[in-house]
Design an enzyme around this catalytic site. Structure first.
Site, PDB file in Angstrom:
ATOM      1  N   PRO A   1       0.814  -1.217   0.000  1.00 49.47           N
ATOM      2  CA  PRO A   1       0.000   0.000   0.000  1.00 49.47           C
ATOM      3  C   PRO A   1       0.854   1.277   0.000  1.00 49.47           C
ATOM      4  O   PRO A   1       0.331   2.371  -0.193  1.00 49.47           O
ATOM      5  CB  PRO A   1      -0.838  -0.108   1.276  1.00 49.47           C
ATOM      6  CG  PRO A   1      -0.284  -1.227   2.062  1.00 49.47           C
ATOM      7  CD  PRO A   1       0.571  -2.063   1.177  1.00 49.47           C
TER       8      PRO A   1
ATOM      9  N   GLU B   1       1.123  -9.249   6.839  1.00 53.59           N
ATOM     10  CA  GLU B   1       2.059  -8.389   7.558  1.00 53.59           C
ATOM     11  C   GLU B   1       2.957  -7.659   6.587  1.00 53.59           C
ATOM     12  O   GLU B   1       2.846  -7.807   5.389  1.00 53.59           O
ATOM     13  CB  GLU B   1       2.905  -9.280   8.471  1.00 53.59           C
ATOM     14  CG  GLU B   1       3.381 -10.529   7.728  1.00 53.59           C
ATOM     15  CD  GLU B   1       3.062 -11.846   8.423  1.00 53.59           C
ATOM     16  OE1 GLU B   1       3.260 -11.924   9.630  1.00 53.59           O
ATOM     17  OE2 GLU B   1       2.641 -12.774   7.733  1.00 53.59           O
TER      18      GLU B   1
ATOM     19  N   ARG C   1      -4.732  -8.216 -20.678  1.00 52.04           N
ATOM     20  CA  ARG C   1      -5.728  -7.851 -21.696  1.00 52.04           C
ATOM     21  C   ARG C   1      -5.185  -6.878 -22.737  1.00 52.04           C
ATOM     22  O   ARG C   1      -5.770  -6.697 -23.789  1.00 52.04           O
ATOM     23  CB  ARG C   1      -7.020  -7.333 -21.053  1.00 52.04           C
ATOM     24  CG  ARG C   1      -6.865  -6.047 -20.312  1.00 52.04           C
ATOM     25  CD  ARG C   1      -8.137  -5.703 -19.551  1.00 52.04           C
ATOM     26  NE  ARG C   1      -9.240  -5.318 -20.426  1.00 52.04           N
ATOM     27  CZ  ARG C   1      -9.307  -4.166 -21.082  1.00 52.04           C
ATOM     28  NH1 ARG C   1      -8.336  -3.278 -20.966  1.00 52.04           N
ATOM     29  NH2 ARG C   1     -10.339  -3.879 -21.851  1.00 52.04           N
TER      30      ARG C   1
ATOM     31  N   ASP D   1     -11.035   1.703 -24.511  1.00 50.88           N
ATOM     32  CA  ASP D   1     -11.268   1.592 -23.071  1.00 50.88           C
ATOM     33  C   ASP D   1     -11.320   2.939 -22.386  1.00 50.88           C
ATOM     34  O   ASP D   1     -10.647   3.867 -22.801  1.00 50.88           O
ATOM     35  CB  ASP D   1     -10.066   0.892 -22.400  1.00 50.88           C
ATOM     36  CG  ASP D   1     -10.076  -0.587 -22.590  1.00 50.88           C
ATOM     37  OD1 ASP D   1     -11.114  -1.118 -22.969  1.00 50.88           O
ATOM     38  OD2 ASP D   1      -9.014  -1.182 -22.349  1.00 50.88           O
TER      39      ASP D   1
HETATM   40  N1  ADE Z   1      -1.157  -5.020   0.027  1.00 54.61           N
HETATM   41  C1  ADE Z   1      -2.056  -4.662   0.942  1.00 54.61           C
HETATM   42  N2  ADE Z   1      -2.786  -3.620   0.550  1.00 54.61           N
HETATM   43  C2  ADE Z   1      -2.348  -3.286  -0.693  1.00 54.61           C
HETATM   44  C3  ADE Z   1      -2.699  -2.280  -1.644  1.00 54.61           C
HETATM   45  N3  ADE Z   1      -3.653  -1.382  -1.407  1.00 54.61           N
HETATM   46  N4  ADE Z   1      -2.025  -2.252  -2.806  1.00 54.61           N
HETATM   47  C4  ADE Z   1      -1.048  -3.140  -3.044  1.00 54.61           C
HETATM   48  N5  ADE Z   1      -0.663  -4.102  -2.187  1.00 54.61           N
HETATM   49  C5  ADE Z   1      -1.309  -4.178  -1.019  1.00 54.61           C
END
Ligand code: ADE
Length: 240
Positions: free
Chosen positions: A83, A110, A148, A163
Site C-alpha cells: 500500500p 504483515e 488484456r 477503453d
Molecule cells: N497489500 C495490501 N494492501 C495493498 C494495496 N492497497 N495495494 C497493493 N498491495 C497491497
C-alpha cells in the site's frame, strides 16, 4: 508471482479471457511459494520485528531465494505489492505490458522486512489508498489489466483501444437491444446509421461523462495535446 498462497493466483486465472490466453499459450503464469525456499524445518516465512511492536514480518531469505531462483528474461520487470507503492494506473499497465516478463512479489497479513524491497530492486506498486490482507488480490488486478493489453488476448469485439482511461478519458455510454426498456429509450442518433454523427456524439459523450464523473481527468485532458477533431467538438458544444 511470488506468493505464500499461490493457489489464490492460479485458481483466479482459470476463468474467461485469462484462461483462454493461457490455453492459447499467449501467456504463462507461474506461482512460486517462498515457503518452498525456507531453510528451517518448520518452514517459517516470518519473524518478530526488531525494536518490538505488534505483528510479524516476512523474512528476507525465503523471498530473496525464491526471487533469485526465477530465470529472468532480458526485458523483465520486478514489482512488489504494497500500500506504500506508486498507485497503479492504465499507463503503468501499458508500460508493464511491453515487458516480456513481470515478476510480482506479494506479501500476506504483515509487512516485509525492508531489505526484501531493497535487495529485489522491485518497484513498489499499490492499487489504491486502502489496506488489504495481502498482495495477491492487487497482483491479480495488475495481471488482468496487463494481460488484456497483450496482442491477441482480446478479440476484435473486445478491443482495448476505446477503453476508459486509454486516452485519458472515460468511455461513452453503450446500449444494446431492446430499443426501449422500462420507459428508457436508446439515444436516437445511435439508430440513425450516420457513422460520422455517431462518432461525434460518442466523443462528445466521453467529454461529458469524464467532466461529470472525473473532473480531475478532464482537466488533465484539456491541458494535453488535443487533436483537431477534439478541438472542433469541444468548440462546437461550447465545452471550451
Ligand atoms: N497489500 C495490501 N494492501 C495493498 C494495496 N492497497 N495495494 C497493493 N498491495 C497491497
Amino acid at each position: 508471482m511470488i506468493s505464500l498462497f499461490p493457489d489464490m493466483i492460479t485458481e483466479a486465472c482459470n476463468f474467461s479471457i485469462i484462461k483462454r490466453a493461457l490455453k492459447e499459450n499467449l501467456i504463462e503464469i507461474n506461482a512460486v511459494n517462498p515457503r518452498d525456499y525456507t531453510l528451517d524445518k518448520h518452514k517459517k516465512t516470518d519473524d518478530t520485528p526488531y525494536g518490538g511492536g505488534a505483528g510479524m514480518l516476512l523474512s528476507c531469505q525465503p523471498y530473496i531465494d525464491a526471487l533469485e531462483n526465477i530465470q529472468k528474461t532480458e526485458n523483465s520487470k520486478t514489482i512488489i505489492m504494497t500500500p506504500q507503492g506508486k498507485c497503479f494506473n492504465q499507463s503503468m499497465a501499458k508500460e508493464f505490458s511491453q515487458k516480456d516478463q513481470l515478476i510480482i512479489i506479494c506479501g500476506h497479513y504483515e509487512g516485509f522486512d525492508e531489505r526484501i524491497i531493497e535487495l529485489s530492486k522491485a518497484e513498489e506498486v499499490s492499487i489504491g489508498d486502502f489496506v488489504l490482507t495481502g498482495g495477491e488480490l492487487p497482483a491479480l488486478c495488475i495481471i488482468d489489466s496487463v494481460i488484456r493489453l497483450l496482442k491477441g488476448v482480446l478479440g476484435d469485439m473486445e478491443s482495448a483501444e476505446y477503453d476508459s482511461h486509454s486516452d485519458g478519458l472515460l468511455e461513452h455510454p453503450h446500449y444494446t437491444k431492446p430499443r426501449k426498456y422500462k420507459g428508457l429509450e436508446v439515444p436516437e442518433i445511435l439508430l440513425s446509421g450516420n457513422h460520422e454523427k455517431i462518432k461525434e456524439w460518442r466523443r462528445l459523450q466521453q467529454f461529458i461523462v469524464t467532466q461529470k464523473k472525473r473532473p480531475d481527468l478532464f482537466e488533465k485532458f484539456l491541458n494535453s495535446k488535443l487533436s483537431d477533431f477534439d478541438k472542433i467538438i469541444l468548440k462546437k458544444f461550447k465545452i471550451i
